[in-house]
Write a protein that holds these residues in place. Sequence first.
Motif, PDB file in Angstrom:
ATOM      1  N   LEU A 205      33.393  45.592  34.527  1.00  0.00           N
ATOM      2  CA  LEU A 205      34.706  44.982  34.375  1.00  0.00           C
ATOM      3  C   LEU A 205      34.535  43.516  34.024  1.00  0.00           C
ATOM      4  O   LEU A 205      33.580  42.872  34.465  1.00  0.00           O
ATOM      5  N   SER A 206      35.494  43.013  33.276  1.00  0.00           N
ATOM      6  CA  SER A 206      35.452  41.589  32.944  1.00  0.00           C
ATOM      7  C   SER A 206      35.754  40.771  34.192  1.00  0.00           C
ATOM      8  O   SER A 206      36.281  41.290  35.181  1.00  0.00           O
ATOM      9  N   ASN A 207      35.437  39.495  34.138  1.00  0.00           N
ATOM     10  CA  ASN A 207      35.737  38.612  35.273  1.00  0.00           C
ATOM     11  C   ASN A 207      37.235  38.576  35.557  1.00  0.00           C
ATOM     12  O   ASN A 207      37.647  38.516  36.717  1.00  0.00           O
ATOM     13  N   ASP A 208      38.054  38.614  34.512  1.00  0.00           N
ATOM     14  CA  ASP A 208      39.507  38.613  34.706  1.00  0.00           C
ATOM     15  C   ASP A 208      39.968  39.881  35.415  1.00  0.00           C
ATOM     16  O   ASP A 208      40.835  39.828  36.297  1.00  0.00           O
ATOM     17  N   GLN A 209      39.411  41.024  35.041  1.00  0.00           N
ATOM     18  CA  GLN A 209      39.789  42.273  35.690  1.00  0.00           C
ATOM     19  C   GLN A 209      39.386  42.254  37.169  1.00  0.00           C
ATOM     20  O   GLN A 209      40.174  42.631  38.035  1.00  0.00           O
ATOM     21  N   LEU A 210      38.172  41.799  37.433  1.00  0.00           N
ATOM     22  CA  LEU A 210      37.721  41.721  38.834  1.00  0.00           C
ATOM     23  C   LEU A 210      38.563  40.736  39.628  1.00  0.00           C
ATOM     24  O   LEU A 210      38.921  40.994  40.785  1.00  0.00           O
ATOM     25  N   LYS A 211      38.895  39.614  39.004  1.00  0.00           N
ATOM     26  CA  LYS A 211      39.736  38.612  39.676  1.00  0.00           C
ATOM     27  C   LYS A 211      41.077  39.244  40.055  1.00  0.00           C
ATOM     28  O   LYS A 211      41.564  39.061  41.173  1.00  0.00           O
ATOM     29  N   ASN A 212      41.654  40.017  39.143  1.00  0.00           N
ATOM     30  CA  ASN A 212      42.932  40.658  39.422  1.00  0.00           C
ATOM     31  C   ASN A 212      42.822  41.678  40.545  1.00  0.00           C
ATOM     32  O   ASN A 212      43.708  41.776  41.388  1.00  0.00           O
ATOM     33  N   TYR A 213      41.748  42.441  40.560  1.00  0.00           N
ATOM     34  CA  TYR A 213      41.563  43.396  41.650  1.00  0.00           C
ATOM     35  C   TYR A 213      41.396  42.678  42.983  1.00  0.00           C
ATOM     36  O   TYR A 213      41.925  43.107  44.004  1.00  0.00           O
ATOM     37  N   VAL A 214      40.655  41.583  42.990  1.00  0.00           N
ATOM     38  CA  VAL A 214      40.491  40.792  44.222  1.00  0.00           C
ATOM     39  C   VAL A 214      41.849  40.245  44.668  1.00  0.00           C
ATOM     40  O   VAL A 214      42.207  40.324  45.850  1.00  0.00           O
ATOM     41  N   LEU A 215      42.621  39.717  43.734  1.00  0.00           N
ATOM     42  CA  LEU A 215      43.954  39.201  44.074  1.00  0.00           C
ATOM     43  C   LEU A 215      44.845  40.302  44.627  1.00  0.00           C
ATOM     44  O   LEU A 215      45.601  40.093  45.580  1.00  0.00           O
ATOM     45  N   TYR A 216      44.752  41.478  44.030  1.00  0.00           N
ATOM     46  CA  TYR A 216      45.544  42.599  44.519  1.00  0.00           C
ATOM     47  C   TYR A 216      45.165  42.945  45.957  1.00  0.00           C
ATOM     48  O   TYR A 216      46.032  43.131  46.814  1.00  0.00           O
ATOM     49  N   GLU A 217      43.856  43.044  46.222  1.00  0.00           N
ATOM     50  CA  GLU A 217      43.396  43.362  47.567  1.00  0.00           C
ATOM     51  C   GLU A 217      43.825  42.284  48.561  1.00  0.00           C
ATOM     52  O   GLU A 217      44.237  42.583  49.687  1.00  0.00           O
ATOM     53  N   LEU A 218      43.720  41.031  48.156  1.00  0.00           N
ATOM     54  CA  LEU A 218      44.165  39.935  49.025  1.00  0.00           C
ATOM     55  C   LEU A 218      45.662  40.026  49.298  1.00  0.00           C
ATOM     56  O   LEU A 218      46.117  39.807  50.427  1.00  0.00           O
ATOM     57  N   GLU A 219      46.418  40.355  48.261  1.00  0.00           N
ATOM     58  CA  GLU A 219      47.870  40.489  48.435  1.00  0.00           C
ATOM     59  C   GLU A 219      48.175  41.582  49.462  1.00  0.00           C
ATOM     60  O   GLU A 219      49.062  41.421  50.301  1.00  0.00           O
ATOM     61  N   GLN A 220      47.431  42.684  49.409  1.00  0.00           N
ATOM     62  CA  GLN A 220      47.634  43.758  50.386  1.00  0.00           C
ATOM     63  C   GLN A 220      47.335  43.275  51.805  1.00  0.00           C
ATOM     64  O   GLN A 220      48.076  43.573  52.734  1.00  0.00           O
ATOM     65  N   LEU A 221      46.258  42.527  51.953  1.00  0.00           N
ATOM     66  CA  LEU A 221      45.918  41.987  53.275  1.00  0.00           C
ATOM     67  C   LEU A 221      46.976  41.007  53.760  1.00  0.00           C
ATOM     68  O   LEU A 221      47.371  41.035  54.942  1.00  0.00           O
ATOM     69  N   PHE A 222      47.440  40.140  52.868  1.00  0.00           N
ATOM     70  CA  PHE A 222      48.495  39.199  53.242  1.00  0.00           C
ATOM     71  C   PHE A 222      49.781  39.947  53.609  1.00  0.00           C
ATOM     72  O   PHE A 222      50.462  39.586  54.570  1.00  0.00           O
ATOM     73  N   ASN A 223      50.114  40.990  52.851  1.00  0.00           N
ATOM     74  CA  ASN A 223      51.319  41.763  53.147  1.00  0.00           C
ATOM     75  C   ASN A 223      51.244  42.409  54.520  1.00  0.00           C
ATOM     76  O   ASN A 223      52.246  42.491  55.228  1.00  0.00           O
TER      77      ASN A 223
END
Length: 103
Positions: free
Chosen positions: A20-38
Amino acid sequence: MHDDILYRLRTSFKMPNLILSNDQLKNYVLYELEQLFNDAATTLQDHKLPMPNGQLLIEIRNKLLREKLNYDLADLKSQHSLNLSLLNNGQKIIYDSVVAAVL
C-alpha cells in the motif's frame, strides 16, 4: 500501528505481498485511530487531527460487509447437523416450526 494494519490487511485479503502507498496506510491508521477515539466518546477532529479519506471509509465498510458475508458454508452445515441432532423433542418441534415459517 502502521505495521499491524499492513499485517492485518495482508492476512484478511490473503495477499502476503500486498503493498500500500504511504497515503493508503496513513488513511487506514487514521481510520483505526478514529475508531479508538469513538470508543472513548471523542473524535480525531476533537483533537485537531486529520480525518481519514471518505472513499477509504466506503472501501472499509464494503470490506467488512464482504467479511461478514464470507461464510464457510461447509463448516456451517456441519455445525447445523451436529447441533440439530442434539435437540430434545420439544426443541425439535420448535425448530421445525420456525424453519417451516421461514421457508
